[in-house]
Motif scaffolding. Structure first.
Motif, short mmCIF file in Angstrom:
data_model
loop_
_atom_site.label_atom_id
_atom_site.label_comp_id
_atom_site.label_asym_id
_atom_site.label_seq_id
_atom_site.Cartn_x
_atom_site.Cartn_y
_atom_site.Cartn_z
N THR A 1 -9.15 17.24 8.72
CA THR A 1 -8.95 16.21 7.70
C THR A 1 -10.16 15.30 7.63
O THR A 1 -10.66 14.81 8.65
CB THR A 1 -7.69 15.39 8.02
OG1 THR A 1 -6.57 16.27 8.06
CG2 THR A 1 -7.45 14.34 6.96
N LEU A 2 -10.63 15.04 6.43
CA LEU A 2 -11.88 14.32 6.20
C LEU A 2 -11.61 13.04 5.41
O LEU A 2 -10.85 13.05 4.44
CB LEU A 2 -12.86 15.22 5.44
CG LEU A 2 -14.20 14.64 5.03
CD1 LEU A 2 -14.98 14.19 6.24
CD2 LEU A 2 -14.99 15.67 4.23
N THR A 3 -12.23 11.93 5.83
CA THR A 3 -12.04 10.64 5.17
C THR A 3 -13.15 10.40 4.15
O THR A 3 -14.34 10.60 4.46
CB THR A 3 -12.03 9.50 6.20
OG1 THR A 3 -10.99 9.72 7.14
CG2 THR A 3 -11.83 8.16 5.52
N TYR A 4 -12.77 9.96 2.95
CA TYR A 4 -13.71 9.64 1.88
C TYR A 4 -13.58 8.17 1.50
O TYR A 4 -12.47 7.62 1.48
CB TYR A 4 -13.43 10.48 0.63
CG TYR A 4 -13.94 11.91 0.70
CD1 TYR A 4 -15.29 12.15 0.85
CD2 TYR A 4 -13.08 12.99 0.58
CE1 TYR A 4 -15.77 13.47 0.89
CE2 TYR A 4 -13.54 14.29 0.62
CZ TYR A 4 -14.89 14.52 0.78
OH TYR A 4 -15.37 15.80 0.82
N ASN A 5 -14.70 7.53 1.19
CA ASN A 5 -14.72 6.16 0.70
C ASN A 5 -14.82 6.15 -0.82
O ASN A 5 -15.64 6.86 -1.41
CB ASN A 5 -15.88 5.37 1.31
CG ASN A 5 -15.73 5.18 2.80
OD1 ASN A 5 -16.09 6.05 3.59
ND2 ASN A 5 -15.18 4.06 3.21
N THR B 1 0.84 -1.20 0.00
CA THR B 1 0.00 0.00 0.00
C THR B 1 0.87 1.25 0.00
O THR B 1 1.81 1.36 0.79
CB THR B 1 -0.92 0.02 1.23
OG1 THR B 1 -1.73 -1.17 1.23
CG2 THR B 1 -1.82 1.24 1.20
N ILE B 2 0.57 2.18 -0.89
CA ILE B 2 1.25 3.46 -0.95
C ILE B 2 0.19 4.57 -0.96
O ILE B 2 -1.00 4.30 -1.13
CB ILE B 2 2.16 3.59 -2.18
CG1 ILE B 2 1.34 3.51 -3.47
CG2 ILE B 2 3.24 2.52 -2.18
CD1 ILE B 2 2.16 3.77 -4.73
N THR B 3 0.63 5.80 -0.77
CA THR B 3 -0.28 6.95 -0.74
C THR B 3 0.09 7.92 -1.86
O THR B 3 1.24 8.34 -1.96
CB THR B 3 -0.22 7.67 0.61
OG1 THR B 3 -0.58 6.76 1.65
CG2 THR B 3 -1.19 8.85 0.63
N ALA B 4 -0.90 8.26 -2.67
CA ALA B 4 -0.72 9.24 -3.75
C ALA B 4 -1.26 10.58 -3.28
O ALA B 4 -2.40 10.68 -2.82
CB ALA B 4 -1.45 8.79 -5.01
N ILE C 1 -7.75 1.04 -5.71
CA ILE C 1 -7.90 2.33 -5.03
C ILE C 1 -8.72 2.14 -3.77
O ILE C 1 -9.78 1.51 -3.79
CB ILE C 1 -8.57 3.36 -5.97
CG1 ILE C 1 -7.76 3.51 -7.25
CG2 ILE C 1 -8.72 4.70 -5.27
CD1 ILE C 1 -8.43 4.39 -8.29
N GLY C 2 -8.23 2.69 -2.67
CA GLY C 2 -8.92 2.58 -1.39
C GLY C 2 -9.46 3.92 -0.92
O GLY C 2 -9.78 4.80 -1.72
N ALA C 3 -9.55 4.08 0.39
CA ALA C 3 -10.08 5.32 0.95
C ALA C 3 -9.10 6.46 0.74
O ALA C 3 -7.91 6.25 0.47
CB ALA C 3 -10.37 5.14 2.45
N ALA C 4 -9.60 7.68 0.86
CA ALA C 4 -8.79 8.87 0.68
C ALA C 4 -9.07 9.86 1.80
O ALA C 4 -10.12 9.79 2.45
CB ALA C 4 -9.06 9.51 -0.68
N LYS C 5 -8.13 10.76 2.01
CA LYS C 5 -8.29 11.82 3.01
C LYS C 5 -8.17 13.18 2.33
O LYS C 5 -7.24 13.40 1.55
CB LYS C 5 -7.24 11.68 4.11
CG LYS C 5 -7.45 10.48 5.01
CD LYS C 5 -6.45 10.45 6.15
CE LYS C 5 -6.71 9.27 7.07
NZ LYS C 5 -5.76 9.25 8.21
N LEU D 1 -5.75 15.71 -1.90
CA LEU D 1 -6.44 14.45 -1.72
C LEU D 1 -5.38 13.35 -1.59
O LEU D 1 -4.62 13.11 -2.53
CB LEU D 1 -7.37 14.17 -2.90
CG LEU D 1 -8.35 13.01 -2.71
CD1 LEU D 1 -9.36 13.34 -1.60
CD2 LEU D 1 -9.09 12.70 -4.01
N LEU D 2 -5.34 12.70 -0.44
CA LEU D 2 -4.37 11.65 -0.16
C LEU D 2 -5.04 10.30 -0.40
O LEU D 2 -5.86 9.85 0.41
CB LEU D 2 -3.86 11.76 1.27
CG LEU D 2 -3.36 13.15 1.70
CD1 LEU D 2 -2.90 13.12 3.14
CD2 LEU D 2 -2.26 13.63 0.78
#
Length: 410
Positions: free
Chosen positions: A117-121, A4-7, A163-167, A179-180
């Motif tokens: 910071t807000l989490t998105y699905n 897992t990495i973060t873009a 692609i998983g969740a984003a912040k 957007l992380l």
């Protein structure tokens, strides 16, 4: 194997879109604080189902959050309280063992959320469009924003990465939204024959990392400047904590964020250099699990001022973070990081194998074997011992086909 990495994607917004994103972030933060106060008033519960059942309707009504965001709020609050209860249990064990007299105060009042910071699905709260655009849910509906990021990460998003969740993160000084995005890659571990060399990594205080190969190549990454900076921040924190004013508290928050970013930057730099200098390698890391409990150090009032400073140095730097960075970067570049036993790596002679605390006179930088007289830098001795143990692991892997050493935990 999955990695897992973060873009990190930079979002380009106009004034209306900027206001919509900011309002959504602040509403989510207010909802988190509301649920946190409810949990504190009802036994400081960390049960996410209980919190969602009790607070879901209020979150939708008072803060106007969409359904999925309203479900994420109790989950995040429950995870926070679970962490606080874990810290409280650890503190109780430390007090019982006599390591400290301080009582953990994290549960004395409801935790307050400051970061917006807000989490998105994925596919529920946000989704990607063509031509580098992303659709994001706000209180006023969806907004479609162009984005820009690292070319390799943008290519992975468009070429089949999971692609998983984003912040949604807001850089307040620059008034910029990012957007992380979490990306999951399928990476195949190479066979043992594919590793061209074996590398041992020793971590410490004077030198944050020292590497050594079985062919004699060495690298030192000094930490003198970083430690001096950490000491300065520690003295500054002590004065500000004693002052106790609101401006001092704001300054403490700024210092903590600056120190955390400094550690992350240096750990990223060291890990990248290690992986780039030693491609296609088997990298050995010391297994430092429960190292603080295994070391016999005086703590609290029983320790001298010098010992307390040494304890602070040992506990302040994020060695586990450095190991994690090396592990995931090694896997992405075709190498592999494994853990080996750290027992007596700095006290054992790599030439004759004799291990004794006397091999480190006055626990200094010089290693002098009391059996064969071998002399070398103590940190380099540790790196060479780690490399030799990694070589033994590789030989067993080639012979048996099974990697018996544990891999670095992600």
């Amino acid at each position: 194997m999955k990695q897992t990495i973060t873009a990190k994607l930079k979002l380009h917004t106009d004034s209306t879109q900027f206001a919509a994103l900011r309002a959504t972030q602040l509403a989510s933060r207010d909802a988190l604080n509301h649920v946190s106060r409810y949990s504190f008033a009802h036994g400081k519960t960390s049960n996410q189902r209980v919190l969602q059942h009790a607070c879901y309707d209020e979150i939708r009504l008072l803060f106007g959050l969409p359904a999925q965001m309203a479900c994420n709020v109790p989950r995040q609050v429950g995870a926070t309280y679970k962490t606080l209860w874990t810290k409280a249990r650890h503190n109780a064990q430390a007090r019982k063992a006599g390591w400290t007299r301080k009582r953990y105060k994290g549960l004395d009042q409801p935790p307050r959320y400051v970061s917006p910071t807000l989490t998105y699905n994925y596919l529920r709260d946000y989704s990607f469009k063509k031509v580098q655009q992303v659709s994001i849910l706000t209180l006023e509906g969806r907004v479609v924003l162009p984005h820009r990021g690292y070319e390799r990460h943008v290519a992975l998003i468009g070429q089949g990465a999971v692609i998983g969740a984003a912040k949604l993160w807001y850089d307040k000084p620059h008034k910029q939204f990012y957007l992380l995005v979490s990306l999951e890659l399928e990476v195949e571990d190479p066979p043992p024959e594919a590793h061209s060399q074996v590398v041992g990594v020793d971590v410490g205080q004077r030198y944050l990392a020292v590497t050594a190969t079985t062919t004699g190549q060495t690298s030192f990454f000094p930490g003198k400047q970083i430690r001096a900076k950490a000491d300065h921040d520690a003295r500054l924190r002590k004065r500000l904590q004693h002052k106790g004013t609101r401006s001092a508290t704001r300054r403490l928050l700024a210092i903590s964020g600056r120190e955390r970013r400094l550690k992350q930057d240096r750990n990223h730099l060291i890990s990248r250099r290690i992986v780039d200098v030693h491609p296609q390698s088997l990298i050995g890391l010391e297994d430092l699990t429960h190292i603080r409990e295994r070391t016999k150090r005086k703590r609290g009032k029983k320790a001298s001022k010098k010992q307390r400073r040494a304890n602070r140095h040992a506990s302040s730097w994020a060695f586990a973070e450095l190991h994690g960075y090396i592990a995931y970067k090694a896997r992405l570049s075709g190498s592999l990081a494994i853990k080996v036993d750290a027992y007596h790596t700095s006290q054992a002679c790599p030439r004759c194998g004799f291990a004794s605390p006397d091999n480190r006179p006055n626990k200094g930088r010089l290693f002098v074997c009391q059996e064969c007289g071998y002399r070398l830098h103590a940190d380099l001795i540790g790196a060479r011992n780690v490399a030799l143990r990694t070589l033994l692991t590789r030989q067993d892997w080639v012979r048996t086909g099974i990697l018996c050493a544990p891999r670095e935990a992600q």
